[in-house]
Write a protein that holds these residues in place. Structure first.
Motif, PDB file in Angstrom:
ATOM      1  N   LYS A 168     -20.496 -84.651 -26.689  1.00 40.71           N
ATOM      2  CA  LYS A 168     -21.230 -85.908 -26.580  1.00 40.71           C
ATOM      3  C   LYS A 168     -21.563 -86.463 -27.959  1.00 40.71           C
ATOM      4  CE  LYS A 168     -24.529 -85.006 -23.673  1.00 40.71           C
ATOM      5  NZ  LYS A 168     -25.915 -84.873 -23.405  1.00 40.71           N
ATOM      6  N   GLY A 169     -21.951 -85.547 -28.846  1.00 44.73           N
ATOM      7  CA  GLY A 169     -22.446 -85.945 -30.167  1.00 44.73           C
ATOM      8  C   GLY A 169     -21.395 -86.724 -30.941  1.00 44.73           C
ATOM      9  N   ASN A 170     -21.859 -87.645 -31.817  1.00 45.86           N
ATOM     10  CA  ASN A 170     -20.877 -88.328 -32.653  1.00 45.86           C
ATOM     11  C   ASN A 170     -20.913 -87.729 -34.056  1.00 45.86           C
ATOM     12  OD1 ASN A 170     -23.264 -89.349 -31.813  1.00 45.86           O
ATOM     13  ND2 ASN A 170     -22.823 -91.484 -32.259  1.00 45.86           N
ATOM     14  N   GLY A 171     -20.975 -86.419 -34.082  1.00 45.65           N
ATOM     15  CA  GLY A 171     -20.933 -85.721 -35.365  1.00 45.65           C
ATOM     16  C   GLY A 171     -22.279 -85.786 -36.067  1.00 45.65           C
ATOM     17  N   ILE A 172     -22.351 -85.110 -37.218  1.00 46.56           N
ATOM     18  CA  ILE A 172     -23.606 -85.090 -37.946  1.00 46.56           C
ATOM     19  C   ILE A 172     -23.744 -86.387 -38.734  1.00 46.56           C
ATOM     20  CG2 ILE A 172     -24.048 -82.632 -38.144  1.00 46.56           C
ATOM     21  CD1 ILE A 172     -22.345 -82.856 -40.768  1.00 46.56           C
ATOM     22  N   GLN A 173     -24.986 -86.759 -39.022  1.00 44.72           N
ATOM     23  CA  GLN A 173     -25.254 -88.044 -39.680  1.00 44.72           C
ATOM     24  C   GLN A 173     -25.123 -87.936 -41.196  1.00 44.72           C
ATOM     25  OE1 GLN A 173     -25.430 -90.495 -37.519  1.00 44.72           O
ATOM     26  NE2 GLN A 173     -25.281 -88.856 -36.016  1.00 44.72           N
ATOM     27  N   PHE A 174     -25.348 -86.751 -41.718  1.00 41.34           N
ATOM     28  CA  PHE A 174     -25.197 -86.555 -43.167  1.00 41.34           C
ATOM     29  C   PHE A 174     -24.601 -85.162 -43.399  1.00 41.34           C
ATOM     30  CE2 PHE A 174     -29.185 -84.854 -41.845  1.00 41.34           C
ATOM     31  CZ  PHE A 174     -29.342 -83.701 -42.590  1.00 41.34           C
ATOM     32  N   ILE A 175     -24.046 -84.957 -44.597  1.00 42.19           N
ATOM     33  CA  ILE A 175     -23.399 -83.686 -44.909  1.00 42.19           C
ATOM     34  C   ILE A 175     -24.424 -82.711 -45.478  1.00 42.19           C
ATOM     35  CG2 ILE A 175     -21.680 -82.592 -46.413  1.00 42.19           C
ATOM     36  CD1 ILE A 175     -20.242 -84.234 -44.406  1.00 42.19           C
ATOM     37  N   PRO A 176     -24.703 -81.596 -44.781  1.00 43.39           N
ATOM     38  CA  PRO A 176     -25.664 -80.625 -45.320  1.00 43.39           C
ATOM     39  C   PRO A 176     -25.104 -79.954 -46.590  1.00 43.39           C
ATOM     40  CG  PRO A 176     -25.105 -80.165 -43.015  1.00 43.39           C
ATOM     41  CD  PRO A 176     -24.141 -81.173 -43.500  1.00 43.39           C
ATOM     42  N   VAL A 177     -25.993 -79.717 -47.547  1.00 42.65           N
ATOM     43  CA  VAL A 177     -25.603 -79.080 -48.810  1.00 42.65           C
ATOM     44  C   VAL A 177     -26.550 -77.920 -49.083  1.00 42.65           C
ATOM     45  CG1 VAL A 177     -25.198 -79.443 -51.283  1.00 42.65           C
ATOM     46  CG2 VAL A 177     -24.855 -81.331 -49.695  1.00 42.65           C
ATOM     47  N   ALA A 178     -25.999 -76.759 -49.431  1.00 39.89           N
ATOM     48  CA  ALA A 178     -26.849 -75.608 -49.764  1.00 39.89           C
ATOM     49  C   ALA A 178     -27.397 -75.785 -51.175  1.00 39.89           C
ATOM     50  CB  ALA A 178     -26.054 -74.318 -49.651  1.00 39.89           C
ATOM     51  N   SER A 179     -28.455 -75.014 -51.506  1.00 36.56           N
ATOM     52  CA  SER A 179     -29.153 -75.224 -52.775  1.00 36.56           C
ATOM     53  C   SER A 179     -28.276 -74.952 -54.002  1.00 36.56           C
ATOM     54  CB  SER A 179     -30.411 -74.352 -52.826  1.00 36.56           C
ATOM     55  OG  SER A 179     -30.052 -73.002 -52.659  1.00 36.56           O
ATOM     56  N   ASN A 180     -27.155 -74.224 -53.817  1.00 35.34           N
ATOM     57  CA  ASN A 180     -26.274 -73.990 -54.961  1.00 35.34           C
ATOM     58  C   ASN A 180     -25.192 -75.072 -55.071  1.00 35.34           C
ATOM     59  OD1 ASN A 180     -24.912 -73.250 -52.660  1.00 35.34           O
ATOM     60  ND2 ASN A 180     -24.078 -71.351 -53.494  1.00 35.34           N
ATOM     61  N   GLY A 181     -25.323 -76.121 -54.254  1.00 35.82           N
ATOM     62  CA  GLY A 181     -24.402 -77.244 -54.371  1.00 35.82           C
ATOM     63  C   GLY A 181     -23.192 -77.170 -53.451  1.00 35.82           C
TER      64      GLY A 181
END
Lengths: 314, 160
Positions: A168-181
């Motif tokens: 159902k979802g249209n994907g994530i709204q933003f790209i998650p980034v870990a603290s090391n980049g």
């Protein structure tokens, strides 16, 4: 002439002796904190752990006289501190049961691969070396912790709910980034699979993907030292048994990345490490030392550029 | 004389050590699991659709598909349409020598392909199977239709 040289040597030696004597006054403090949750294990298993691991991974450290000589004592103190930090058999029972199991599989694998106990330590404490029969005892004990899958309707429901949500979802709204980049890269779905894993130890299954750089490295048999730009992704699901006993992918748990950049990630073995959990892809970076945890567990394959997977060429 | 024996010994030890070092670090490509070159079937260009394990047979499989096949498997197509490609690769499992507690693909066993073609109003299902590096002409239509049904019944793994 000869006498002068002899005198000089004599002076140098006495200076060194003086230094050694002086550094003896700089001693780290050795303490055995209280045992709060001693590991419960069959006697034959515990005996092995006590002999080979307890000096650094418990609050029951037993030092011998040469461990107390500086500068050796400084290194011993550091190993004990880091060892207890990694995990502590004296606080073992305070860990949740699932974590105890996972950790014990890791422990047995470190013992099997020979990375533990530390080489510097067994050189001085040969009695801590593990024999084939010690290893067999550990393997046998941990095998009893293997996950046994049976049809479980609640797990099937869990997977269905996740699947429907995902479709159902249209994907994530933003790209998650870990603290090391290191960022979650949705492109992994277009990469080639280089292997799969059936982790019967904890009832999960995985697919390992490689990006184009990784695939070229495999073609060129250049995987002993993966080139810069390589990205490996590992997707992990719960195992879901059907009525016939076949195992399918259940709930999605997490995706992990290893991104090769020798310069940028020089402090973490040349790889950028990151884990994103649940379909919401939450970075698992709360612990500032999270990459150390990844590296420590990948230590058995340190000589293989920290990569476990035997890639399949297809 | 003694000195020379000593030197020879050191050289010999170094040699043994370097050989040992090499055998400890073998090429780590899983060659027995790779798809034989001789088969007329490839997974390149296809995406991973799902993976599953058959405990009794001790095998593990990956099902790949093109975008149309992925839509079909996700139940987004009402019915099978032309142009879908599914490829199912199956391996015998082997213990992971790098991690006690896991199994990884071992010998390559089979590759199956299902291709759908539209012929006017109808859709034709083309099924091919390779076992090892040998094409298996399936005369047993019952087996064939069973495999087609099995492939079409697979649902994509959740891959956010």
């Amino acid at each position: 002439m000869k006498v002068i040289i002899k005198k000089k040597i004599y002076r140098v030696i006495s200076f060194l002796v003086l230094v050694v004597v002086i550094v003896q006054f700089i001693q780290p403090r050795f303490e055995n904190p209280r045992v709060t949750g001693d590991i419960t294990a069959p006697a034959e298993v515990k005996t092995i752990l006590k002999r080979a691991c307890f000096d650094c991974h418990s609050n029951e450290t037993k030092l011998v006289w040469f461990d107390r000589i500086s500068p050796v004592s400084w290194m011993v103190a550091k190993d004990i501190r880091d060892g207890r930090n990694a995990f502590n058999f004296s606080a073992w029972n305070n860990l949740p049961a699932a974590q105890q199991k996972d950790k014990f599989w890791e422990i047995v694998n470190h013992a099997l691969s020979g990375v533990m106990p530390l080489k510097e330590y067994t050189m001085m404490h040969p009695s801590a070396k593990l024999s084939e029969s010690d290893l067999a005892v550990l393997k046998n004990y941990v095998s009893g912790m293997a996950y046994t899958e049976t049809y479980d309707s609640s797990k099937a429901t869990e997977e269905s709910a996740q699947f429907n949500q995902w479709q159902k979802g249209n994907g994530i709204q933003f790209i998650p980034v870990a603290s090391n980049g290191v960022a979650y890269d949705p492109d992994y779905k277009n990469w080639q699979a280089i292997s799969t894993t059936d982790a019967f130890s904890n009832g999960t299954m995985r697919v390992i993907f490689g990006n184009a750089v990784a695939i070229r490295a495999i073609k060129e048999k250049n995987t002993r030292h993966w080139p810069d730009g390589t990205v490996l992704a590992k997707v992990q699901w719960d195992q879901l048994a059907d009525h016939e006993g076949n195992i399918h992918t259940g709930k999605f748990n997490q995706i992990e990345y290893m991104v090769k950049d020798e310069k940028k990630y020089a402090s973490t073995e040349g790889w950028g490490w990151a884990r994103f959990k649940t379909p919401d892809l939450v970075p698992d970076d709360k612990d500032a030392m999270f990459a150390t945890k990844c590296i420590n567990c990948h230590r058995p394959v340190k000589d293989l550029d920290n990569v476990f997977t035997f890639p399949i060429e297809q | 004389m003694k000195n020379r024996t000593h030197k020879a010994c050191v050289v010999f030890c170094l040699l043994i050590y370097s050989c040992n070092n090499n055998t400890r670090l073998p090429g780590n490509i899983n060659t027995r699991a790779s798809l034989p070159d001789s088969i007329q079937l490839t997974v390149s260009g296809l995406k991973v659709l799902t993976t599953f394990i058959n405990r009794k047979a001790g095998t593990t499989s990956v099902l790949y598909g093109n975008p149309l096949a992925l839509r079909e498997a996700a139940g987004l197509n009402k019915e099978v349409v032309g142009g879908e490609i599914f490829t199912l690769v199956t391996w015998k499992q082997q213990p992971d020598t790098h991690w006690f507690g896991a199994q990884i693909p071992g010998d390559f066993l089979s590759a199956e392909q299902l291709k759908t073609d539209s012929a006017g109003q109808a859709v034709v299902l083309n099924y091919r199977r390779y076992e090892g590096n040998r094409f298996v002409p399936d005369s047993d239509t019952l087996y064939k239709s069973g495999r087609i049904r099995f492939i079409l019944a697979q649902r994509p793994s959740v891959m956010p």
